[in-house]
Design a protein around this motif. Structure first.
Motif, short mmCIF file in Angstrom:
data_model
loop_
_atom_site.label_atom_id
_atom_site.label_comp_id
_atom_site.label_asym_id
_atom_site.label_seq_id
_atom_site.Cartn_x
_atom_site.Cartn_y
_atom_site.Cartn_z
N PHE A 135 32.10 -8.61 -17.41
CA PHE A 135 31.65 -7.23 -17.44
C PHE A 135 30.20 -7.19 -17.92
O PHE A 135 29.75 -8.10 -18.62
N SER A 136 29.51 -6.11 -17.62
CA SER A 136 28.17 -5.94 -18.16
C SER A 136 28.27 -5.75 -19.67
O SER A 136 29.34 -5.44 -20.21
N THR A 179 29.28 -2.08 -20.54
CA THR A 179 30.68 -1.83 -20.19
C THR A 179 31.60 -2.51 -21.20
O THR A 179 32.58 -1.93 -21.65
N SER A 180 31.27 -3.74 -21.56
CA SER A 180 32.08 -4.48 -22.53
C SER A 180 32.12 -3.77 -23.87
O SER A 180 33.19 -3.63 -24.48
#
Length: 148
Positions: free
Chosen positions: A32-33, A36-37
């Motif tokens: 994930f980016s 986002t994480s």
């Protein structure tokens, strides 16, 4: 004394689980980016407070979820920038001990009654995240997490 030991145990286990395992998994295994994480990890951390509905009002619980999510963002950013769980564990411990001391002094848990009071800290946490995880720092952070 028992409350201090409990706060330390909660800080260690929650930070190891949420920042060490879950955040690390979002970054490494799921790729994930970074943003986002951090958001997903922090939301999961906040949602664990849903269990408080068994003994308190929905309004108070929503306020705790928003506050915990905001703190989760801060803890994630500190962990990503320092690459050490010691800093988020220490801060988490201080927050829990402070909340416990306030609740003993007042006789209630120190969270605003309206969840709307928790929106400002949440927005400030997002701003802090955008600063701490800015583009110029992301490659350094990603390199650190990809090496393991």
């Amino acid at each position: 004394m028992l409350s201090i030991i409990s706060a330390l145990l909660f800080a260690i286990t929650e930070e190891y689980l949420f920042r060490g395992i879950i955040l690390g998994s979002f970054l490494r295994q799921f790729n994930f980016s970074m943003f986002t994480s951090v958001i997903f990890c922090s939301l999961l951390f906040g949602m664990t407070h849903l269990m408080n509905l068994t003994y308190q009002s929905l309004t108070l619980t929503v306020g705790q979820i928003l506050s915990a999510t905001a703190l989760g963002i801060i803890f994630c950013c500190i962990y990503l920038r320092t690459r050490s769980l010691l800093w988020p564990i220490g801060l988490h411990f201080v927050v829990d001990v402070s909340a416990g001391a306030s609740s003993l002094a007042k006789g209630t848990y120190n969270i605003p009654v309206s969840p709307y009071y928790s929106i400002i800290p949440l927005l400030l946490s997002v701003c802090l995240m955008l600063f701490l995880l800015r583009k110029s720092k992301q490659s350094q952070i990603k390199t650190s997490f990809r090496q393991n």
